[in-house]
Design a protein around this motif. Structure first.
Motif, PDB file in Angstrom:
ATOM      1  N   GLY A  84       0.838  -1.197   0.000  1.00  0.00           N
ATOM      2  CA  GLY A  84       0.000   0.000   0.000  1.00  0.00           C
ATOM      3  C   GLY A  84       0.869   1.241   0.000  1.00  0.00           C
ATOM      4  O   GLY A  84       2.048   1.193  -0.338  1.00  0.00           O
ATOM      5  N   ASP A  85       0.289   2.360   0.415  1.00  0.00           N
ATOM      6  CA  ASP A  85       1.050   3.611   0.467  1.00  0.00           C
ATOM      7  C   ASP A  85       2.072   3.574   1.594  1.00  0.00           C
ATOM      8  O   ASP A  85       3.245   3.878   1.390  1.00  0.00           O
ATOM      9  N   ASP A 124      10.323   5.326  -2.484  1.00  0.00           N
ATOM     10  CA  ASP A 124      10.296   4.734  -3.823  1.00  0.00           C
ATOM     11  C   ASP A 124      11.332   3.635  -4.007  1.00  0.00           C
ATOM     12  O   ASP A 124      11.051   2.601  -4.609  1.00  0.00           O
ATOM     13  N   GLY A 125      12.553   3.830  -3.506  1.00  0.00           N
ATOM     14  CA  GLY A 125      13.598   2.817  -3.665  1.00  0.00           C
ATOM     15  C   GLY A 125      13.245   1.514  -2.974  1.00  0.00           C
ATOM     16  O   GLY A 125      13.470   0.424  -3.511  1.00  0.00           O
ATOM     17  N   LYS A 128      10.309  -0.196  -4.844  1.00  0.00           N
ATOM     18  CA  LYS A 128      10.774  -0.881  -6.051  1.00  0.00           C
ATOM     19  C   LYS A 128      11.366  -2.248  -5.707  1.00  0.00           C
ATOM     20  O   LYS A 128      11.085  -3.245  -6.374  1.00  0.00           O
ATOM     21  N   LYS A 129      12.158  -2.303  -4.639  1.00  0.00           N
ATOM     22  CA  LYS A 129      12.746  -3.581  -4.214  1.00  0.00           C
ATOM     23  C   LYS A 129      11.658  -4.543  -3.721  1.00  0.00           C
ATOM     24  O   LYS A 129      11.697  -5.739  -4.024  1.00  0.00           O
ATOM     25  N   MET A 130      10.680  -4.014  -2.970  1.00  0.00           N
ATOM     26  CA  MET A 130       9.605  -4.861  -2.452  1.00  0.00           C
ATOM     27  C   MET A 130       8.805  -5.487  -3.589  1.00  0.00           C
ATOM     28  O   MET A 130       8.368  -6.639  -3.495  1.00  0.00           O
ATOM     29  N   LEU A 131       8.605  -4.721  -4.654  1.00  0.00           N
ATOM     30  CA  LEU A 131       7.843  -5.230  -5.798  1.00  0.00           C
ATOM     31  C   LEU A 131       8.489  -6.472  -6.407  1.00  0.00           C
ATOM     32  O   LEU A 131       7.804  -7.322  -6.971  1.00  0.00           O
TER      33      LEU A 131
END
Length: 145
Positions: A84-85, A124-125, A128-131
């Motif tokens: 989420g956010d 954001d960094g 991106k890694k979590m994605l």
């Protein structure tokens, strides 16, 4: 992608019956999350010192299937289910030689640390890694009251 770790069950994990005392699993799960963040390049101490942020657990659900004993190796796998956010949900599965031991679903939230705790958007960094570990490849807002 999944994050994987082997945990040797030690004397300190066990109760007088010789099996893992269930609160020790909470420590093992927390260590798993901390190791995952380090593997993504965001160790907890740096998140604290550079971002003033932490990721406390806000919801935890564990199912225990079988006991684990001293000297055995617990094989742990972490998958990211939702992002989420400010919060995210992960699933950690533990098995011993193919036998399921536990399954945990955990919701954590990025927050400021210190006396005044407030939600923060996931940087954001880190997002991106979590994605990369998001097995569902979805993002969703998790409502936190």
């Amino acid at each position: 992608m999944v994050f994987h770790k082997e945990e040797i069950i030690r004397f300190r994990h066990c109760d007088p019956a010789g099996i893992v005392f269930y609160p020790r699993y909470l420590e093992i799960l927390n260590d798993m999350v901390e190791d995952w963040f380090e593997a993504m390049g965001y160790p907890f101490d740096e998140m604290e010192s550079c971002l003033g942020a932490g990721v406390p657990t806000i919801n935890l659900n564990i199912t225990f299937m079988h006991p684990c004993r001293q000297g055995e190796t617990l094989s742990l796998t972490l998958r990211c289910l939702k992002i989420g956010d400010s919060s995210f949900e992960i699933k950690i599965s533990g098995e011993r030689m193919g036998q399921p031991i536990l399954e945990a679903q955990i919701v954590l939230c990025f927050t400021t640390i210190g006396r005044q705790v407030n939600k923060l958007s996931i940087p954001d960094g880190i997002r991106k890694k979590m994605l990369e570990y998001n097995t569902e490849q979805t993002t969703a807002t998790i409502l936190i009251s």
